[in-house]
Design a protein around this motif. Structure first.
Motif, PDB file in Angstrom:
ATOM      1  N   LEU B 100      39.097  49.963  58.845  1.00 57.48           N
ATOM      2  CA  LEU B 100      37.894  50.092  58.024  1.00 57.48           C
ATOM      3  C   LEU B 100      38.128  51.115  56.925  1.00 57.48           C
ATOM      4  O   LEU B 100      38.869  52.076  57.116  1.00 57.48           O
ATOM      5  CB  LEU B 100      36.677  50.502  58.857  1.00 57.48           C
ATOM      6  CG  LEU B 100      36.657  51.885  59.496  1.00 57.48           C
ATOM      7  CD1 LEU B 100      35.234  52.334  59.740  1.00 57.48           C
ATOM      8  CD2 LEU B 100      37.446  51.903  60.793  1.00 57.48           C
ATOM      9  N   GLN B 101      37.522  50.863  55.797  1.00 55.56           N
ATOM     10  CA  GLN B 101      37.531  51.855  54.715  1.00 55.56           C
ATOM     11  C   GLN B 101      36.091  52.216  54.372  1.00 55.56           C
ATOM     12  O   GLN B 101      35.574  53.203  54.866  1.00 55.56           O
ATOM     13  CB  GLN B 101      38.336  51.324  53.523  1.00 55.56           C
ATOM     14  CG  GLN B 101      39.837  51.290  53.840  1.00 55.56           C
ATOM     15  CD  GLN B 101      40.701  50.854  52.684  1.00 55.56           C
ATOM     16  OE1 GLN B 101      40.350  51.019  51.523  1.00 55.56           O
ATOM     17  NE2 GLN B 101      41.859  50.280  52.992  1.00 55.56           N
ATOM     18  N   CYS B 102      35.416  51.378  53.572  1.00 56.41           N
ATOM     19  CA  CYS B 102      34.024  51.727  53.266  1.00 56.41           C
ATOM     20  C   CYS B 102      33.135  51.540  54.479  1.00 56.41           C
ATOM     21  O   CYS B 102      32.065  52.126  54.557  1.00 56.41           O
ATOM     22  CB  CYS B 102      33.506  50.917  52.087  1.00 56.41           C
ATOM     23  SG  CYS B 102      33.079  49.209  52.489  1.00 56.41           S
ATOM     24  N   GLY B 103      33.539  50.686  55.408  1.00 56.70           N
ATOM     25  CA  GLY B 103      32.773  50.518  56.637  1.00 56.70           C
ATOM     26  C   GLY B 103      31.639  49.526  56.548  1.00 56.70           C
ATOM     27  O   GLY B 103      30.926  49.313  57.523  1.00 56.70           O
ATOM     28  N   PHE B 104      31.472  48.894  55.397  1.00 61.18           N
ATOM     29  CA  PHE B 104      30.305  48.020  55.257  1.00 61.18           C
ATOM     30  C   PHE B 104      30.479  46.710  56.024  1.00 61.18           C
ATOM     31  O   PHE B 104      29.535  46.205  56.623  1.00 61.18           O
ATOM     32  CB  PHE B 104      30.006  47.742  53.779  1.00 61.18           C
ATOM     33  CG  PHE B 104      28.620  47.216  53.559  1.00 61.18           C
ATOM     34  CD1 PHE B 104      27.534  48.088  53.548  1.00 61.18           C
ATOM     35  CD2 PHE B 104      28.376  45.872  53.395  1.00 61.18           C
ATOM     36  CE1 PHE B 104      26.240  47.607  53.370  1.00 61.18           C
ATOM     37  CE2 PHE B 104      27.090  45.382  53.226  1.00 61.18           C
ATOM     38  CZ  PHE B 104      26.020  46.262  53.203  1.00 61.18           C
ATOM     39  N   CYS B 105      31.701  46.178  56.013  1.00 61.71           N
ATOM     40  CA  CYS B 105      31.952  44.924  56.719  1.00 61.71           C
ATOM     41  C   CYS B 105      32.149  45.148  58.218  1.00 61.71           C
ATOM     42  O   CYS B 105      32.180  44.197  58.990  1.00 61.71           O
ATOM     43  CB  CYS B 105      33.201  44.251  56.149  1.00 61.71           C
ATOM     44  SG  CYS B 105      34.722  45.143  56.580  1.00 61.71           S
ATOM     45  N   THR B 106      32.372  46.406  58.587  1.00 60.41           N
ATOM     46  CA  THR B 106      32.862  46.738  59.925  1.00 60.41           C
ATOM     47  C   THR B 106      31.977  46.245  61.074  1.00 60.41           C
ATOM     48  O   THR B 106      32.498  45.671  62.038  1.00 60.41           O
ATOM     49  CB  THR B 106      33.068  48.265  60.015  1.00 60.41           C
ATOM     50  OG1 THR B 106      33.825  48.686  58.870  1.00 60.41           O
ATOM     51  CG2 THR B 106      33.810  48.654  61.274  1.00 60.41           C
ATOM     52  N   LEU B 137      34.453  38.471  55.655  1.00 62.14           N
ATOM     53  CA  LEU B 137      35.137  39.027  54.484  1.00 62.14           C
ATOM     54  C   LEU B 137      35.187  40.549  54.539  1.00 62.14           C
ATOM     55  O   LEU B 137      34.214  41.199  54.922  1.00 62.14           O
ATOM     56  CB  LEU B 137      34.400  38.634  53.200  1.00 62.14           C
ATOM     57  CG  LEU B 137      34.345  37.149  52.865  1.00 62.14           C
ATOM     58  CD1 LEU B 137      33.534  36.950  51.584  1.00 62.14           C
ATOM     59  CD2 LEU B 137      35.745  36.575  52.703  1.00 62.14           C
ATOM     60  N   CYS B 138      36.338  41.085  54.151  1.00 63.69           N
ATOM     61  CA  CYS B 138      36.459  42.521  53.910  1.00 63.69           C
ATOM     62  C   CYS B 138      37.096  42.682  52.556  1.00 63.69           C
ATOM     63  O   CYS B 138      38.054  41.981  52.231  1.00 63.69           O
ATOM     64  CB  CYS B 138      37.342  43.185  54.973  1.00 63.69           C
ATOM     65  SG  CYS B 138      37.709  44.916  54.578  1.00 63.69           S
ATOM     66  N   ARG B 139      36.587  43.572  51.765  1.00 65.16           N
ATOM     67  CA  ARG B 139      37.126  43.748  50.421  1.00 65.16           C
ATOM     68  C   ARG B 139      38.048  44.957  50.336  1.00 65.16           C
ATOM     69  O   ARG B 139      38.727  45.141  49.350  1.00 65.16           O
ATOM     70  CB  ARG B 139      35.944  43.925  49.453  1.00 65.16           C
ATOM     71  CG  ARG B 139      36.278  43.748  47.995  1.00 65.16           C
ATOM     72  CD  ARG B 139      36.894  42.418  47.690  1.00 65.16           C
ATOM     73  NE  ARG B 139      36.794  42.089  46.266  1.00 65.16           N
ATOM     74  CZ  ARG B 139      37.437  41.082  45.706  1.00 65.16           C
ATOM     75  NH1 ARG B 139      38.213  40.296  46.430  1.00 65.16           N
ATOM     76  NH2 ARG B 139      37.295  40.834  44.414  1.00 65.16           N
ATOM     77  N   CYS B 140      38.049  45.802  51.347  1.00 61.59           N
ATOM     78  CA  CYS B 140      38.773  47.071  51.227  1.00 61.59           C
ATOM     79  C   CYS B 140      40.153  47.065  51.868  1.00 61.59           C
ATOM     80  O   CYS B 140      41.078  47.675  51.351  1.00 61.59           O
ATOM     81  CB  CYS B 140      37.986  48.203  51.887  1.00 61.59           C
ATOM     82  SG  CYS B 140      36.387  48.544  51.158  1.00 61.59           S
ATOM     83  N   THR B 141      40.285  46.454  53.028  1.00 63.97           N
ATOM     84  CA  THR B 141      41.451  46.750  53.876  1.00 63.97           C
ATOM     85  C   THR B 141      42.631  45.817  53.702  1.00 63.97           C
ATOM     86  O   THR B 141      43.725  46.133  54.164  1.00 63.97           O
ATOM     87  CB  THR B 141      41.059  46.671  55.365  1.00 63.97           C
ATOM     88  OG1 THR B 141      40.627  45.330  55.636  1.00 63.97           O
ATOM     89  CG2 THR B 141      39.949  47.632  55.699  1.00 63.97           C
TER      90      THR B 141
END
Ligand code: FES
Ligand code: FES
Lengths: 770, 159
Positions: B100-106, B137-141
């Motif tokens: 996780l990075q921003c954690g929004f998709c987590t 979808l994840c945009r960060c990792t």
């Protein structure tokens, strides 16, 4: 004495996110919060004859409907102080003319989001549609103007113009002319934009919680648009679900929600839906490069000329302006290659589309693509090995710092080493054998490289050359130790997924000889932090982290003085490590750092004058910028039957100087590469001829999933920067910058024997089939 | 006139009775009526999977389910994964693997993975894990950390 910098420290941010206790703007709605819904233009170009809000006001649950006129017609105008730039006025809610489908014209305030949408549908607007300008060609032709009197050209910069070039092109062994294009794309954070504002009577200010990368710039924008002092606005960025540039400009909606909360004296929240995000936020990367390049018989580049045109959409974003892409492209095109003669013209053209903003990479995915394609083309035409031609042209060890024809000074990098290592690693890993195996299976397969550097941490010495009226660059940190020996750091940078709470703590902990768990970062709050420029352009660790490092060093100096006094030794003999102030060579003599902090605060009278009254320091950092570099390679397969293109293997050898946290660096690289692959193969914002968005959902705008993104292998080189406080270099964008060129080169390698060659992104299955 | 209904549902073992409009999504019921804001909304049209929760044990997109459809159901959200303050094995693996990075998709990925792992009796290969995770979808990792975390937990649990 470094202990934490360089360590794979798990992130402090993770716990709350994993527990579902992150706090994003949309989580903040309370029962008394009103919900906003925007009325947006269904047309790409229209004059507004009238707006009738009476029916909307009668909708169940609707409290109010506001137009621009109701709010005093607030607008923002971002300015570049250059004659070649034409400023445009961007109304926060358009009252007379709309210039793209999705442009906001009114806002409905209701009890919940459902009623707000009902209300928005009931607003009656009488439109008179006009002709549209939907691509760069039409914009250049200027038969129709998006902004009257501009001929659609909002910025036209001739950055360099070597008079010798025409001669060079005429005489060279090889002169290549080519055109390269990249589609319009969206940064697409999974959390769209969101803003909640409320009036605070106690401080007479509007508090704006917003999903932004740039809290202070947002405060300045709101204050300027609403004509109030900056003190009257407090911007807070809570947890932010990604940005990628989309949140580094001030949104019109942020201003409108702040104005609505001030007017209604009630909390108002707006949470963008995905359709708004895809159509009405900001885009990037829609560019065309018409390039001429000359090479000698050995493949050495002799001259380069580029006419760069960017489709910047309907308005100049605040505060970067629409020049951000053309300026970056024209200034930095030569990249890591030694180009002796150069000419570049960069132009930004207005079209009837959403504005463009700095999306991750900002023109560098495109300029790297141009240079890497040129190298491949020249190599093929001259019969030189494509890897070797890069070696012949790149800035080599011993040539740093290197000042290029574009007047940029490149600090020490590992351009050659990263290329050599990449070639070695992929050979060892059997990529070439794998390529042959795929070809035997009937697939087309190719390997592509890209070599590049990435200027990061643009401080004001560099940013000021752009001549923005608001020039970003420096940042300021404040470090304060409390009486129990724990530390609060404030910074003007504003992380949103990059792990700054962890990495800043590592930097500060090393300076103070304490554990990172004893360091807390405060960011994203304009009332708590000094003016700063937020997080974009891979600036935070070098500039924000550099300032924090300096401030922590200053506090460490005070701690050493205090310890020297209490231990009755010389200041230079005191060492801060493992939570204690020890004395060099005297293992038994030491004091806990917490004890020093206690004495400074609670028994300050025991100390000499210069050690009294707190343990804190404020420092700024403002570097010229530093270049990280990398080499990317990818193995791509293309199915000749279906046109399906897959990146199967991806390797990155990167050098971002001193690594603060390898976990975080690898995460940034991988996420960046995924976005680069996305831009090369999948993503494209599209419109029909009337200017209607045709990629308004995630069914049409294809974000790659875990099956489209392959494992990404990473190797590190570490060349410290002399331009940064801690030797680190920014590295937030490199993945996105390098990947498109590597993928495109691999596709061309796969298709070479068929005589097909692509110089655009994204390359879609239909391109392969045709 | 609003079209309203009384519904009862259990969220992470807690019983709730509330009145909702028929058009209100389960995501909004959970987030705004019941305060389980750990479930995130990223697209509201069934693609991103950020809103994934378990409805009677099955992963669903709570943006595509109406609150009234959850009447009488058991819902599990990200808030129900940990044992008090102790992170679950899956949550720990996400942190360890930088999933996780921003954690929004987590939260969506956690719930999807939890449902998937609970049905496994052998250790899946990476390709299969990627197939399953492709639902979200994840945009960060760039997904690698998420894939690795799920694989590691599969090994630990099945191992
Ligand atoms: S919010 Fe439900 S799938 Fe995206
Ligand atoms: S961690 Fe940001 S979207 Fe996945």
């Amino acid at each position: 004495m470094t202990a934490w910098v360089g360590a794979r420290v798990p992130r402090k941010e993770d716990r709350r996110m994993l527990l579902g206790r992150g706090r994003f703007v949309a989580d903040m709605a309370r029962t008394d919060t009103l919900h906003a819904g925007f009325v947006r233009s269904p047309h790409a170009s229209a004059t507004i004859k009238s707006i009738d809000v009476s029916a909307a006001k009668r909708v169940d649950g609707v409290l109010d409907v506001l137009t621009g006129a109701d709010l005093g017609d607030p607008f923002l105008r971002s300015v570049l102080e250059r004659d070649e730039f034409v400023p445009t006025k961007m109304p926060m809610l358009s009252g007379d003319r709309v210039r793209f489908a999705g442009e906001p014209v009114a806002v409905v305030i209701a009890e919940d989001a459902y009623a707000a949408e009902d209300g928005a549908e009931a607003v009656e607007v009488e439109w008179e549609t006009g002709p549209v300008v939907m691509d760069i060609g039409a914009a250049v032709a200027a038969d129709v103007e998006v902004h009257s009197g501009t001929r659609n050209c909002l910025v036209d910069l001739v950055m360099f113009d070597d008079p010798a070039l025409d001669r060079i092109f005429a005489d060279a062994r090889l002169t290549i002319e080519a055109t390269f294009t990249s589609a319009r794309v969206s940064g697409l954070p999974i959390e769209g934009r969101a803003t909640m504002a409320e009036w605070d009577d106690r401080d007479s200010q509007v508090i704006v919680h917003t999903s932004t990368q740039v809290p202070h710039q947002c405060r300045s924008g709101i204050a300027q648009a609403l004509g109030i002092p900056e003190r009257g606005v407090r911007v807070i960025a809570p947890d932010v679900g990604g940005g990628f540039g989309q949140k580094c400009v001030v949104s019109r909606e942020e201003v409108v929600i702040a104005a609505a909360a001030m007017r209604l004296r009630r909390p108002v929240i707006w949470v963008e839906d995905r359709q708004e995000n895809l159509t009405a936020s900001v885009h990037g990367h829609e560019q065309r490069y018409d390039v001429t390049a000359a090479f000698d018989a050995d493949g050495r580049i002799l001259g380069l000329a580029a006419d760069i045109t960017c489709d910047i959409g309907a308005y100049s974003v605040f505060p970067f302006t629409c020049a951000v892409e053309p300026l970056m492209a024209a200034t930095e095109l030569p990249g890591i290659y030694k180009v002796p003669a150069y000419r570049a013209r960069g132009r930004g053209f207005a079209t009837n589309k959403a504005p463009t903003a700095p999306y991750r990479g900002v023109s560098r995915p495109q300029i790297v693509l141009v240079m890497e394609r040129l190298m491949e083309k020249a190599a093929a035409r001259l019969g030189v090995d494509p890897i070797e031609i890069r070696r012949r042209n790149m800035i080599l060890p011993g040539e740093f710092p290197y000042t290029g024809v574009n007047k940029i000074t490149y600090d020490e990098g590992s351009y050659l080493e990263s290329l050599d290592l990449t070639e070695k690693k992929i050979t060892e890993a059997g990529w070439y054998t794998e390529r042959d195996r795929l070809r035997e299976q009937g697939l087309l397969a190719g390997i592509g490289f890209s070599c590049f550097s990435e200027r990061t941490a643009y401080g004001t010495p560099t940013m000021s050359q752009r001549r923005m009226r608001m020039t970003p660059g420096y940042d300021t940190a404040h470090v304060r130790m409390d009486p129990s020996g724990e530390v609060i750091v404030t910074t003007g940078t504003s992380g949103h997924g990059q792990g700054h709470e962890t990495t800043f703590a590592q930097i500060v902990a090393d300076q103070l000889g304490i554990h990172p768990d004893q360091v807390r970062l405060r960011q994203g709050d304009t009332d708590l932090t000094s003016y700063g420029w937020g997080t974009f352009g891979s600036r935070s660790i070098v500039i924000g982290g550099g300032a924090a490092s300096k401030a922590a060093a200053s506090v460490a100096g005070r701690l050493r003085k205090v310890a020297a006094h209490l231990l009755e030794v010389g200041e230079d003999d005191v060492q801060l490590a493992d939570g204690r102030a020890g004395v060099r060579g005297v293992p038994d003599a030491s004091l806990p750092i917490a004890e020093l902090a206690r004495v400074v605060h609670f028994q300050t009278h025991q100390l000499p004058e210069e050690c009294r009254y707190g343990l804190e320091a404020r420092e700024s950092a403002d570097p010229p910028g530093t270049f990280s570099n990398a080499c990317h390679a990818t193995l791509v397969s293309v199915d000749p039957e279906t046109g399906d293109i897959r990146a199967r293997k991806f390797m990155v050898v990167e050098d971002c100087g001193v690594i603060i946290n390898p976990l975080v660096v690898d995460g940034q690289v991988r996420g960046g590469v995924a976005q680069g692959i996305a831009a090369a193969l999948y993503e494209r914002i599209t419109f029909d001829q009337e200017g209607q968005p045709t990629s308004a959902t995630l069914m049409d705008y294809l974000v790659p999933t875990a099956t489209e993104i392959c494992p990404i292998e990473i190797h590190h080189l570490e060349t410290p920067s002399q331009f940064s406080e801690n030797g680190s270099k920014g590295m937030g964008e490199g993945g996105t910058i390098g990947a498109p060129a590597a993928v495109l080169n691999a596709i061309n390698d796969a298709l070479a024997h068929r005589g097909a060659e692509f110089d655009h992104i994204p390359v879609m299955p239909e391109d392969v089939l045709s | 006139m609003k079209d309203i209904h009384l519904i009862a549902l259990a969220v992470n073992g807690n019983e709730h009775e509330i009145v909702v409009e028929s058009r209100r999504t389960l995501a909004d019921v959970l987030r705004h009526d019941l305060g389980y804001t750990g479930t995130h909304v990223g697209c509201e049209h069934g693609i991103c999977g950020a809103c994934t929760v378990l409805l009677d044990g099955e992963p669903v997109r709570s943006c595509l389910v109406f609150g009234v459809q959850a009447d009488g159901c058991e819902v599990r959200t990200v808030e129900g994964l940990a044992d008090g303050e102790e992170l679950s094995d899956l949550q720990k693996a996400f942190s360890r693997c930088h999933g996780l990075q921003c954690g929004f998709c987590t939260p969506g990925f956690l719930m999807l993975s939890e449902a998937y792992l609970s049905e496994q009796d052998t250790v899946p290969d990476e390709a299969e894990v990627r197939e399953v995770l492709a639902a979200n979808l994840c945009r960060c990792t760039g997904y690698q950390g998420i894939v690795e975390a799920v694989r590691q937990v599969a090994e630990e649990r099945m191992g």
